[in-house]
Design an enzyme around this catalytic site. Structure first.
Site, PDB file in Angstrom:
ATOM      1  N   ASP A  16       0.805  -1.226   0.000  1.00 36.58           N
ATOM      2  CA  ASP A  16       0.000   0.000   0.000  1.00 36.58           C
ATOM      3  C   ASP A  16       0.841   1.281   0.000  1.00 36.58           C
ATOM      4  OD1 ASP A  16      -1.343  -2.295   1.253  1.00 36.58           O
ATOM      5  OD2 ASP A  16      -3.043  -0.961   1.509  1.00 36.58           O
ATOM      6  N   GLU A  45      -4.831   2.519  -2.878  1.00 42.35           N
ATOM      7  CA  GLU A  45      -6.040   3.046  -2.235  1.00 42.35           C
ATOM      8  C   GLU A  45      -5.751   4.148  -1.215  1.00 42.35           C
ATOM      9  OE1 GLU A  45      -8.356   0.765   0.419  1.00 42.35           O
ATOM     10  OE2 GLU A  45      -6.703   0.541   1.825  1.00 42.35           O
ATOM     11  N   ASN A  46      -4.487   4.274  -0.760  1.00 38.77           N
ATOM     12  CA  ASN A  46      -4.104   5.314   0.198  1.00 38.77           C
ATOM     13  C   ASN A  46      -3.110   6.313  -0.393  1.00 38.77           C
ATOM     14  OD1 ASN A  46      -4.004   2.560   2.383  1.00 38.77           O
ATOM     15  ND2 ASN A  46      -5.574   4.139   2.511  1.00 38.77           N
ATOM     16  N   ASN A  73     -10.913  -0.929   0.204  1.00 43.59           N
ATOM     17  CA  ASN A  73     -12.104  -0.256   0.699  1.00 43.59           C
ATOM     18  C   ASN A  73     -11.987   1.268   0.707  1.00 43.59           C
ATOM     19  OD1 ASN A  73     -10.195  -1.148   2.819  1.00 43.59           O
ATOM     20  ND2 ASN A  73     -11.497   0.049   4.184  1.00 43.59           N
ATOM     21  N   HIS A  74     -10.751   1.803   0.719  1.00 45.68           N
ATOM     22  CA  HIS A  74     -10.573   3.259   0.742  1.00 45.68           C
ATOM     23  C   HIS A  74     -10.545   3.891  -0.647  1.00 45.68           C
ATOM     24  CE1 HIS A  74     -10.106   3.911   5.003  1.00 45.68           C
ATOM     25  NE2 HIS A  74      -9.235   2.924   5.093  1.00 45.68           N
ATOM     26  N   HIS A 157      -7.243  -7.818  -0.303  1.00 52.32           N
ATOM     27  CA  HIS A 157      -7.209  -6.687   0.627  1.00 52.32           C
ATOM     28  C   HIS A 157      -8.059  -7.043   1.841  1.00 52.32           C
ATOM     29  CE1 HIS A 157      -6.109  -2.466   1.171  1.00 52.32           C
ATOM     30  NE2 HIS A 157      -7.310  -2.269   1.691  1.00 52.32           N
ATOM     31  N   HIS A 183      -3.528  -4.237   3.048  1.00 56.34           N
ATOM     32  CA  HIS A 183      -4.425  -3.564   3.980  1.00 56.34           C
ATOM     33  C   HIS A 183      -3.819  -3.319   5.361  1.00 56.34           C
ATOM     34  CE1 HIS A 183      -8.132  -1.996   5.657  1.00 56.34           C
ATOM     35  NE2 HIS A 183      -8.138  -2.915   6.604  1.00 56.34           N
ATOM     36  N   HIS A 185      -0.618  -3.069   6.177  1.00 53.82           N
ATOM     37  CA  HIS A 185       0.571  -2.213   6.059  1.00 53.82           C
ATOM     38  C   HIS A 185       1.791  -2.742   6.819  1.00 53.82           C
ATOM     39  CE1 HIS A 185      -1.682   1.756   4.845  1.00 53.82           C
ATOM     40  NE2 HIS A 185      -2.296   0.671   4.401  1.00 53.82           N
TER      41      HIS A 185
END
Length: 277
Positions: A16, A45-46, A73-74, A157, A183, A185
């Site tokens: 991520d 996603e981040n 999900n983000h 994820h 997810h 990290h």
């Protein structure tokens, strides 16, 4: 340097990306090593200030050399995603969202030497927001892609380690070539070849080293000690880390023949000094 006629496909997956430090880490790594890989994937996603992905950052990461971007999900946190996700041909959102969700959960890519690669992004359900069950839902998609190419990559994820391990074994029995968890990290030390599938429970993250999974320590401490909701801030610092996984895949069989973790650091201040000289 890789050769275009090599039988072995060299794949790199970045854990991520967290905010600007994560983007910097990936850019720096690829400036030095892009030529060593046939196909490069990152979970994004981040990537935009720790939450979601802007179109500007999507284009920026494409220019760095990413061939595919997975998410989680983000991915919906930056609302502009709905304006461009359907035309972002490198981006994949989790497959097991409802049918009418914007974007796609899998894609088939093709390398410069004509090798087709299927990529699937999946969300776990344990300690996560409710989504469709990944088990039978994803099985059918894996089998569909296997009709197109023997090479299938899957980003799972998910929060729970047990769910990742179990789903990984499930995917290995279906002929997936390589499986990375994302997810949490935190890079795990369990990389292995399982039923000819490259596997790691979590690939880790790319971002500020002195942080709480990429986020500012003080903000994180306040949330844990006061239990009062407070927006996380991306951590800043001179040293950033790169967490990634290298996988060598036989392009004919789709089997992983080697897997290796990547964990390295970059001092941004020294890089800036070098650029000024």
């Amino acid at each position: 340097m890789i050769k275009s006629d090599d039988k072995i496909l060299k794949v790199l997956f970045f854990g991520d990306l967290v905010g600007r430090p994560g983007r910097f880490a990936v850019k720096d790594f690829l400036e030095k090593n892009r030529q060593d890989y046939n196909f490069i994937v990152a979970n994004v996603e981040n990537a935009s200030h720790g939450f979601g992905l802007t179109e500007k950052n999507y284009n920026e990461l494409s220019e760095y050399g990413l061939d595919c971007m997975t998410s989680g999900n983000h991915i919906w946190d930056k609302k502009e995603i709905f304006n461009y996700i359907d035309k972002a041909d490198k981006l994949i959102r989790p497959f097991n969202y409802p049918k009418n969700t914007p974007g796609v959960g899998s894609r088939v890519f093709e390398t410069t030497n004509g090798i087709k690669i299927g990529v699937i992004n999946v969300l776990g359900r344990v300690f996560m927001a409710p989504v469709e069950s990944p088990w039978s839902f994803v099985k059918d998609e894996i089998l569909r892609l296997k009709e197109i190419t023997p090479i299938i990559l899957l980003d799972f994820h998910a929060e729970a380690t047990a769910e990742k391990i179990c789903f990984g074994r499930f995917c290995s029995e279906l002929g997936v070539s390589a499986f990375w968890g994302t997810h949490t990290h935190v890079q795990t030390a369990d990389e292995q070849i399982l039923n000819n599938m490259g596997y790691i429970t979590d690939a880790g993250f790319c971002g500020t080293f002195k942080s709480v999974i990429g986020m500012d320590y003080s903000t994180s401490l306040n949330r844990f000690t006061t239990v009062i909701p407070e927006r996380y801030d991306v951590a800043d610092g001179d040293v950033v880390q790169v967490n990634a996984v290298e996988v060598d895949i036989d392009s004919t069989s789709g089997h992983t023949v080697a897997i290796k973790r990547v964990f390295c650091y970059v001092d941004k201040s020294k890089k800036e000094e070098e650029n000024e000289k």
